[in-house]
Enzyme design. Structure first.
Site, mmCIF file in Angstrom:
data_model
loop_
_atom_site.group_PDB
_atom_site.id
_atom_site.type_symbol
_atom_site.label_atom_id
_atom_site.label_comp_id
_atom_site.label_asym_id
_atom_site.label_seq_id
_atom_site.Cartn_x
_atom_site.Cartn_y
_atom_site.Cartn_z
ATOM 1 N N TYR A 1 0.853 -1.242 0.029
ATOM 2 C CA TYR A 1 0.046 -0.065 -0.041
ATOM 3 C C TYR A 1 0.737 1.263 -0.215
ATOM 4 O O TYR A 1 0.696 2.061 -0.804
ATOM 5 C CB TYR A 1 -0.964 -0.143 1.302
ATOM 6 C CG TYR A 1 -2.335 0.822 1.284
ATOM 7 C CD1 TYR A 1 -3.357 0.307 0.604
ATOM 8 C CD2 TYR A 1 -2.296 1.917 1.905
ATOM 9 C CE1 TYR A 1 -4.276 0.932 0.452
ATOM 10 C CE2 TYR A 1 -3.698 2.589 2.280
ATOM 11 C CZ TYR A 1 -4.414 2.019 1.509
ATOM 12 O OH TYR A 1 -5.824 2.604 1.399
ATOM 13 N N ARG B 1 -15.886 6.048 -6.233
ATOM 14 C CA ARG B 1 -15.934 6.309 -4.757
ATOM 15 C C ARG B 1 -16.460 7.427 -4.401
ATOM 16 O O ARG B 1 -17.158 7.767 -3.269
ATOM 17 C CB ARG B 1 -14.233 6.573 -4.077
ATOM 18 C CG ARG B 1 -14.096 6.685 -2.811
ATOM 19 C CD ARG B 1 -12.657 6.938 -2.247
ATOM 20 N NE ARG B 1 -11.903 5.578 -2.503
ATOM 21 C CZ ARG B 1 -11.806 4.711 -1.315
ATOM 22 N NH1 ARG B 1 -12.470 4.772 -0.329
ATOM 23 N NH2 ARG B 1 -11.104 3.583 -1.620
ATOM 24 N N ASP C 1 -13.033 -6.128 -3.917
ATOM 25 C CA ASP C 1 -12.433 -5.519 -2.748
ATOM 26 C C ASP C 1 -12.805 -6.637 -1.471
ATOM 27 O O ASP C 1 -12.898 -6.254 -0.438
ATOM 28 C CB ASP C 1 -12.717 -4.198 -2.254
ATOM 29 C CG ASP C 1 -11.508 -3.327 -1.637
ATOM 30 O OD1 ASP C 1 -10.619 -4.021 -1.130
ATOM 31 O OD2 ASP C 1 -11.939 -2.444 -0.820
#
Length: 389
Positions: free
Chosen positions: A130, A227, A285
């Site tokens: 990440y 998003r 996800d």
């Protein structure tokens, strides 16, 4: 050998009623009224009258070792189980690490991937982390791509998020160059799977890199592009410029209330904007955390992503937006397969992989799932369980 009789076949293009014969891990024949002759005695037959046969689903963003942790160690989400995927129709998955790439590692990810593969589905992995600089298994991520057959690219790398390492354009540019070279040397796509957060500028950074270098937009697979509305508008421009669009299917009501664009709406709007379906995909996800933060950045709630949301989003696109099944279906079959350069997955074709899903239209439910030519779910009953299920 396995014969599926009288199914309405979607390749994902509609092929009408067909019989499909699978031998081992491949599709041997697709035709009407298939006669087996001497092969009949050794062939298992599934009568699929009233059902549609679809390619096995591909999910390119799953936290197979678990994710989360934003609310402390007790909020680390659990690893995924085989049946979490197979009951959702997923037969090919790409695993990734998330925010917590410290208590979870590439070694853990690859071991889990190998375990799921042995249990019966196809599993790949993103290398890295990440945060940047990314933590690969070897000294250089190019070596991960070269020496680890399961690794197909880099990710998930966070951009425009308060949990990211706030990388600069130059840092991301160097990462893109390494991924591209690693992909070229290994004969793999070498894609970078970017996590996009709520902060602005993530996609514009990628656009700038492509303008400043010869690296194409198709080197990137940014996810979570639905998003919020601002990011989605930026994503439309990104898609029109030739980039891939990937929408996340797992959600919670709080996200929708805060402005997340539901996948079915995102797909309809992207198609209306002229983005070809060959560049639009869904990913779940799954097992990733779905955290809710207050204005100070404190985690106030947490749910877990689900692979079941993947096909549900396709059905919602058909039911709520009037998009044809053969178009919506491509987001979880042929499109991700093309992005990953998997020519034998994501489609039902002679010589292709024997991954398929039988769906009962009247009951609106998955009935049977076949992975690697093996029945995993039959008549909604689990046939193959994970070792510890």
């Amino acid at each position: 050998m396995l014969l599926i009789r009288n199914a309405e076949v979607y390749q994902p293009a509609y092929m009408g009623r067909q019989d499909v014969l699978m031998a081992g891990d491949h599709i041997l024949a697709i035709q009407k009224n298939l006669e087996l002759g001497s092969l009949a005695s050794g062939t298992e037959v599934i009568e699929a009258e009233g059902q549609i046969l679809l390619p096995g689903f591909i999910d390119t963003h799953v936290h197979i070792t678990g994710g989360g942790g934003e609310g402390g160690p007790h909020t680390r989400t659990p690893p995924i189980r085989l049946t979490d995927l197979t009951k959702a129709g997923v037969t090919t998955v790409v695993g990734c690490l998330g925010t917590d790439g410290f208590t979870r590692s590439m070694k853990d990810l690859l071991a889990k991937a190998a375990g799921l593969e042995e249990e019966g589905i196809r599993v790949y992995a993103w290398t890295g982390s990440y945060q940047m600089p990314v933590r690969s298994l070897f000294d250089h991520l190019e070596e991960d791509l070269l020496h680890l057959p399961r690794v197909i690219g880099v990710g998930e790398v966070a951009l425009s998020d308060h949990r990211s390492s706030q990388p600069t354009v130059e840092e991301v540019k160097k990462l893109a160059a390494s991924a591209r070279v690693g992909g070229m040397l290994s004969g793999k796509p070498g894609l970078i799977n970017f996590h996009l957060g709520d902060q602005p500028g993530g996609l514009s950074m990628l656009m700038k890199i492509c303008q400043d270098t010869h690296i194409p937009l198709t080197q990137f697979l940014p996810t979570h592009q639905n998003r919020n509305e601002d990011l989605f508008q930026e994503a439309l421009a990104y898609g029109k410029a030739g980039g891939y669009m990937d929408f996340t299917t797992s959600t919670v009501p709080a996200f929708i209330e805060e402005g997340e664009v539901p996948c079915h709406q995102a797909l309809a709007r992207a198609l209306d904007a002229g983005i070809p379906i060959e560049r639009i995909s869904f990913s779940s996800d799954a097992q990733g955390s779905l955290p809710v933060f207050d204005k100070t950045g404190k985690c106030t709630g947490l749910e877990v992503g689900s692979a079941a949301s993947l096909f549900q989003a396709v059905l919602e696109a058909v039911r709520l937006e009037g998009i044809s099944l053969e178009t919506a279906l491509q987001t979880i079959t042929s499109t991700p397969a093309k992005i990953m350069n998997w020519q034998d997955k994501g489609v039902l074709q002679v010589g292709g992989k024997a991954d398929a899903v039988l769906f009962n239209v009247d009951e609106q439910r998955i009935e049977t799932v076949i992975a690697k030519g093996r029945i995993m779910i039959q008549n909604q009953e689990v046939v193959v369980k994970g070792v510890f299920e």
